[in-house]
Write an enzyme that holds these catalytic residues in place. Structure first.
Site, PDB file in Angstrom:
ATOM      1  N   ASP A  96       0.775  -1.127  -0.035  1.00 31.49           N
ATOM      2  CA  ASP A  96       0.008  -0.131  -0.128  1.00 31.49           C
ATOM      3  C   ASP A  96       0.753   1.079   0.065  1.00 31.49           C
ATOM      4  O   ASP A  96       1.476   1.677   1.085  1.00 31.49           O
ATOM      5  CB  ASP A  96      -0.832   0.059   1.170  1.00 31.49           C
ATOM      6  CG  ASP A  96      -2.387   1.156   1.061  1.00 31.49           C
ATOM      7  OD1 ASP A  96      -2.229   1.627   0.090  1.00 31.49           O
ATOM      8  OD2 ASP A  96      -2.965   0.946   2.054  1.00 31.49           O
ATOM      9  N   ALA A  97       0.988   1.784  -1.310  1.00 38.59           N
ATOM     10  CA  ALA A  97       2.039   3.001  -1.504  1.00 38.59           C
ATOM     11  C   ALA A  97       1.393   3.944  -2.123  1.00 38.59           C
ATOM     12  O   ALA A  97       2.063   5.229  -1.955  1.00 38.59           O
ATOM     13  CB  ALA A  97       3.314   2.444  -1.869  1.00 38.59           C
ATOM     14  N   LYS A  98       0.488   4.028  -2.715  1.00 38.28           N
ATOM     15  CA  LYS A  98      -0.206   4.742  -3.546  1.00 38.28           C
ATOM     16  C   LYS A  98       0.526   5.659  -4.453  1.00 38.28           C
ATOM     17  O   LYS A  98       0.525   6.861  -4.484  1.00 38.28           O
ATOM     18  CB  LYS A  98      -1.306   5.481  -2.643  1.00 38.28           C
ATOM     19  CG  LYS A  98      -2.283   4.628  -1.957  1.00 38.28           C
ATOM     20  CD  LYS A  98      -3.145   5.687  -0.927  1.00 38.28           C
ATOM     21  CE  LYS A  98      -4.230   4.675  -0.306  1.00 38.28           C
ATOM     22  NZ  LYS A  98      -3.587   3.986   0.735  1.00 38.28           N
ATOM     23  N   ARG A  99       1.506   4.966  -5.167  1.00 44.00           N
ATOM     24  CA  ARG A  99       2.582   5.959  -5.920  1.00 44.00           C
ATOM     25  C   ARG A  99       1.721   6.216  -7.249  1.00 44.00           C
ATOM     26  O   ARG A  99       1.024   5.652  -7.815  1.00 44.00           O
ATOM     27  CB  ARG A  99       3.541   4.980  -6.168  1.00 44.00           C
ATOM     28  CG  ARG A  99       4.405   4.551  -5.047  1.00 44.00           C
ATOM     29  CD  ARG A  99       5.023   5.609  -4.303  1.00 44.00           C
ATOM     30  NE  ARG A  99       5.723   4.888  -3.234  1.00 44.00           N
ATOM     31  CZ  ARG A  99       5.814   5.552  -2.183  1.00 44.00           C
ATOM     32  NH1 ARG A  99       5.077   6.578  -1.496  1.00 44.00           N
ATOM     33  NH2 ARG A  99       6.811   5.177  -1.130  1.00 44.00           N
ATOM     34  N   THR A 126      -0.637  -0.499  -4.937  1.00 41.66           N
ATOM     35  CA  THR A 126      -1.626   0.541  -5.023  1.00 41.66           C
ATOM     36  C   THR A 126      -0.790   1.642  -5.757  1.00 41.66           C
ATOM     37  O   THR A 126      -0.008   2.162  -5.448  1.00 41.66           O
ATOM     38  CB  THR A 126      -2.282   0.889  -3.684  1.00 41.66           C
ATOM     39  OG1 THR A 126      -1.283   1.423  -2.600  1.00 41.66           O
ATOM     40  CG2 THR A 126      -2.933  -0.108  -2.847  1.00 41.66           C
TER      41      THR A 126
END
Length: 292
Positions: A96-99, A126
């Site tokens: 879960d890094a939402k890059r 993510t």
């Protein structure tokens, strides 16, 4: 040989272990609740316990990178160990890094999580599509090459997200609907073979009736909000409709609050997975229930 696509591996894991993703979110208050210090030692003890309790029995573990990054290089080292140990025990790891970025920077983010040579190599990551879905092309391409997956933010449960996700484009579609459409196109090949695609959407389980959106993207739907945020497994059919078969409910505090006792963590996770199975089974056809 080509690697087995993430979507196929995810479907097999959910069938075998139950449709559930458990977050690894070592924030300061949870470390304190576990009687752990808010430092690298506490971070390591927390992460090791979660992996020991759950990695051999839940489908997906989702480390939240930010809670490791706040401790600098030593925290990242713990994250590397956590990812490797969880994957070795059989869990799929969703970072879960939402890059989200453009060009060579997005390619570097993709290599960080989706290149088998990276110490942070994960099964999926993510990503944020709000520099334009096309900006994610390096991640889409590398995920396809290495049998990994992506989960793009589409309909998130935070109220602030509405100002972007619900904005209406010149063609009359919302931004969120556009993201879902891009994911459906990316999953088209897998869908034509009757398989679950590898390119998923993040769709909050707390959002209520989403029947105005086409959630049949052919890929998985990561659904945060179960437990502490107020949604329950029984809500899933109402929120996701027929697409509930592809939902991967995500729970963090609802399970992690039972730690550090390993048996209690396992019981909480397996109990939640069973509740999800029951809710999903209610909308399956008799043929589907028989596995035909």
């Amino acid at each position: 040989m080509s690697p087995v696509p993430f979507g196929a591996r995810l479907r097999a894991a959910m069938d075998a272990r139950g449709p559930l993703c458990v977050g690894i979110d070592p924030h300061a208050s949870l470390l304190a609740d576990w009687g752990l210090s808010d430092d690298v030692a506490g971070l390591e003890a927390f992460s090791r316990t979660v992996v020991e309790a759950l990695a051999d029995r839940v489908a997906v573990l989702k480390p939240q990178s930010a809670f490791f990054e706040r401790f600098g290089s030593r925290g990242i080292a713990v994250l590397e160990e956590t990812v490797a140990a969880a994957r070795e025990a059989g869990a799929l790891v969703l970072m879960d890094a939402k890059r989200g970025d453009i060009g060579s920077t997005m390619a570097a983010y993709a290599a960080t999580y989706l290149d088998p040579a990276s110490p942070l190599f994960s099964d999926a990551v993510t990503v944020s599509p709000y520099l334009g879905f096309g900006s994610l092309a390096p991640a889409v391409d590398l995920a396809r090459e290495n049998g990994c997956g992506l989960f793009a933010l589409a309909l998130t449960s935070n109220p602030e997200g509405q100002e972007v996700q619900h904005a209406v484009r010149a063609d009359g579609r919302t931004v969120a609907a556009t993201v879902l459409g891009h994911l459906k196109a990316a999953n088209a090949d897998a869908a034509s073979r009757g398989e679950l695609g590898s390119y998923g959407a993040v769709v909050g389980a707390t959002l209520g009736d989403l029947s105005s959106y086409d959630l049949a993207t052919g890929g998985p739907l990561l659904a945060p909000g179960i437990g502490a945020q107020g949604a329950t497994p029984a809500d899933l059919p109402r929120v996701f409709g027929d697409a509930v078969r592809n939902v991967v409910p995500s729970v963090s505090r609802g399970v992690l609050r039972h730690g550090p006792d390993v048996a209690a963590l396992r019981a909480a996770a397996l109990g939640c997975a069973d509740e999800v199975r029951t809710a999903v089974d209610e909308v399956r056809t008799p043929v589907e229930r028989q596995g035909l």
